[in-house]
Design a protein around this motif. Sequence first.
Motif, PDB file in Angstrom:
ATOM      1  N   GLU A 167       0.838  -1.202   0.000  1.00 23.35           N
ATOM      2  CA  GLU A 167       0.000   0.000   0.000  1.00 23.35           C
ATOM      3  C   GLU A 167       0.870   1.247   0.000  1.00 23.35           C
ATOM      4  OE1 GLU A 167      -2.653  -0.104   3.287  1.00 23.35           O
ATOM      5  OE2 GLU A 167      -3.894  -1.717   2.469  1.00 23.35           O
ATOM      6  N   GLU A 168       0.471   2.212  -0.824  1.00 21.76           N
ATOM      7  CA  GLU A 168       1.182   3.487  -0.887  1.00 21.76           C
ATOM      8  C   GLU A 168       0.167   4.613  -0.719  1.00 21.76           C
ATOM      9  OE1 GLU A 168       4.470   5.802  -3.698  1.00 21.76           O
ATOM     10  OE2 GLU A 168       3.447   3.998  -4.420  1.00 21.76           O
ATOM     11  N   SER A 169       0.447   5.512   0.202  1.00 23.70           N
ATOM     12  CA  SER A 169      -0.474   6.619   0.494  1.00 23.70           C
ATOM     13  C   SER A 169      -0.085   7.858  -0.306  1.00 23.70           C
ATOM     14  CB  SER A 169      -0.454   6.950   1.987  1.00 23.70           C
ATOM     15  OG  SER A 169      -0.904   5.847   2.742  1.00 23.70           O
ATOM     16  N   PHE A 170      -1.107   8.528  -0.848  1.00 20.64           N
ATOM     17  CA  PHE A 170      -0.896   9.757  -1.593  1.00 20.64           C
ATOM     18  C   PHE A 170      -1.759  10.857  -0.973  1.00 20.64           C
ATOM     19  CE2 PHE A 170       0.112   6.391  -4.572  1.00 20.64           C
ATOM     20  CZ  PHE A 170       1.270   6.858  -5.191  1.00 20.64           C
ATOM     21  N   PRO A 171      -1.151  11.984  -0.603  1.00 23.52           N
ATOM     22  CA  PRO A 171      -1.952  13.074  -0.034  1.00 23.52           C
ATOM     23  C   PRO A 171      -2.837  13.713  -1.084  1.00 23.52           C
ATOM     24  CG  PRO A 171       0.316  13.786  -0.387  1.00 23.52           C
ATOM     25  CD  PRO A 171       0.272  12.316  -0.688  1.00 23.52           C
ATOM     26  N   GLY A 172      -3.969  14.236  -0.672  1.00 25.56           N
ATOM     27  CA  GLY A 172      -4.898  14.873  -1.586  1.00 25.56           C
ATOM     28  C   GLY A 172      -4.407  16.234  -2.041  1.00 25.56           C
ATOM     29  N   TYR A 173      -5.024  16.735  -3.098  1.00 23.75           N
ATOM     30  CA  TYR A 173      -4.682  18.056  -3.624  1.00 23.75           C
ATOM     31  C   TYR A 173      -5.863  18.572  -4.435  1.00 23.75           C
ATOM     32  CZ  TYR A 173      -3.575  15.117  -7.668  1.00 23.75           C
ATOM     33  OH  TYR A 173      -3.635  14.191  -8.675  1.00 23.75           O
ATOM     34  N   LEU A 174      -5.822  19.845  -4.750  1.00 21.33           N
ATOM     35  CA  LEU A 174      -6.807  20.466  -5.614  1.00 21.33           C
ATOM     36  C   LEU A 174      -6.137  20.792  -6.941  1.00 21.33           C
ATOM     37  CD1 LEU A 174      -8.318  22.867  -2.942  1.00 21.33           C
ATOM     38  CD2 LEU A 174      -9.377  20.784  -3.811  1.00 21.33           C
ATOM     39  N   GLU A 175      -6.914  20.773  -7.996  1.00 20.03           N
ATOM     40  CA  GLU A 175      -6.341  20.905  -9.331  1.00 20.03           C
ATOM     41  C   GLU A 175      -7.214  21.822 -10.179  1.00 20.03           C
ATOM     42  OE1 GLU A 175      -4.325  17.510 -11.901  1.00 20.03           O
ATOM     43  OE2 GLU A 175      -6.503  17.355 -11.989  1.00 20.03           O
ATOM     44  N   THR A 176      -6.573  22.582 -11.053  1.00 27.88           N
ATOM     45  CA  THR A 176      -7.316  23.334 -12.063  1.00 27.88           C
ATOM     46  C   THR A 176      -6.915  22.822 -13.435  1.00 27.88           C
ATOM     47  OG1 THR A 176      -5.633  25.084 -12.061  1.00 27.88           O
ATOM     48  CG2 THR A 176      -7.588  25.424 -10.695  1.00 27.88           C
ATOM     49  N   VAL A 177      -7.900  22.770 -14.330  1.00 20.85           N
ATOM     50  CA  VAL A 177      -7.695  22.238 -15.675  1.00 20.85           C
ATOM     51  C   VAL A 177      -8.148  23.306 -16.673  1.00 20.85           C
ATOM     52  CG1 VAL A 177      -8.181  20.353 -17.266  1.00 20.85           C
ATOM     53  CG2 VAL A 177      -8.186  19.928 -14.791  1.00 20.85           C
ATOM     54  N   TYR A 178      -7.222  23.712 -17.548  1.00 15.80           N
ATOM     55  CA  TYR A 178      -7.486  24.747 -18.550  1.00 15.80           C
ATOM     56  C   TYR A 178      -7.498  24.126 -19.947  1.00 15.80           C
ATOM     57  CZ  TYR A 178      -6.076  28.068 -14.856  1.00 15.80           C
ATOM     58  OH  TYR A 178      -5.961  28.771 -13.694  1.00 15.80           O
ATOM     59  N   HIS A 179      -8.476  24.528 -20.768  1.00 16.47           N
ATOM     60  CA  HIS A 179      -8.543  24.089 -22.170  1.00 16.47           C
ATOM     61  C   HIS A 179      -8.221  25.290 -23.066  1.00 16.47           C
ATOM     62  CE1 HIS A 179     -10.587  20.679 -20.389  1.00 16.47           C
ATOM     63  NE2 HIS A 179     -10.650  20.080 -21.561  1.00 16.47           N
ATOM     64  N   PHE A 180      -7.152  25.148 -23.855  1.00 17.13           N
ATOM     65  CA  PHE A 180      -6.721  26.215 -24.746  1.00 17.13           C
ATOM     66  C   PHE A 180      -6.953  25.818 -26.208  1.00 17.13           C
ATOM     67  CE2 PHE A 180      -3.278  27.304 -21.412  1.00 17.13           C
ATOM     68  CZ  PHE A 180      -4.197  28.030 -20.665  1.00 17.13           C
ATOM     69  N   TYR A 181      -7.455  26.776 -26.984  1.00 20.05           N
ATOM     70  CA  TYR A 181      -7.647  26.594 -28.417  1.00 20.05           C
ATOM     71  C   TYR A 181      -6.975  27.744 -29.170  1.00 20.05           C
ATOM     72  CZ  TYR A 181     -11.351  23.150 -27.483  1.00 20.05           C
ATOM     73  OH  TYR A 181     -12.060  22.048 -27.073  1.00 20.05           O
TER      74      TYR A 181
END
Length: 209
Positions: A94-108
């Motif tokens: 088992e490997e633990s990963f801390p949580g995080y917040l993310e933003t996702v940008y779509h560029f055209y």
Amino acid sequence: METLEEIKARIEAAVQGAKVTLIANASPSGQTSLLIDNEHAVAVAEFLRDDSQLRLDYCSNVTGVDWLDRVVKTKVKVKKMVDDVEKEVEEVREESFPGYLETVYHFYSIAHKHGPVIIRTRTADRATNVHLPSLTPVYRSAEFQEREIFDLYGVYFDGHPDLRRILMWDEFVDFPMRRDYREPDDYEYEPTPHDEVSEKAREHRASLQ
């Protein structure tokens, strides 16, 4: 348009010190994205917008994602002594990963009619280090969408020209789009002083009679 691998290489060559990671997407859309380190995110966005081959001049949308703390289990084969005989056995680690917040940008690119190129930025955690660079100074269309992520996820966008709540009222103390959000037991509380408003309405109606 160039492949993401080629765009990644050109970003790293053009923006000194930038750390760019390809993030695969296992969904049916299969849209691989680029994770950009926060220190160089604005410079990378400027490169994507201004580069003559890319000209990614339009940010269509910005979304937030909440990743909780998680434990990933993997099966590995190890050699162990079993009844005085070395054998290869399977173990679950088992490997633990801390949580995080993310933003996702779509560029055209409106100029070249291609896209999207999807980039991501991530916070250090979900508790105290929830700051990300704002890309609104580069893409004005990101302004209200970054405000929405601030309002509903609690991400503070450094460099945003007008960072304030856009859907919830100022006194609201939680972030409704976080995955561990719990609805209140009652909805009695509202920031509007209803008794005062009702009294003014009664006085107004009386003045019309």
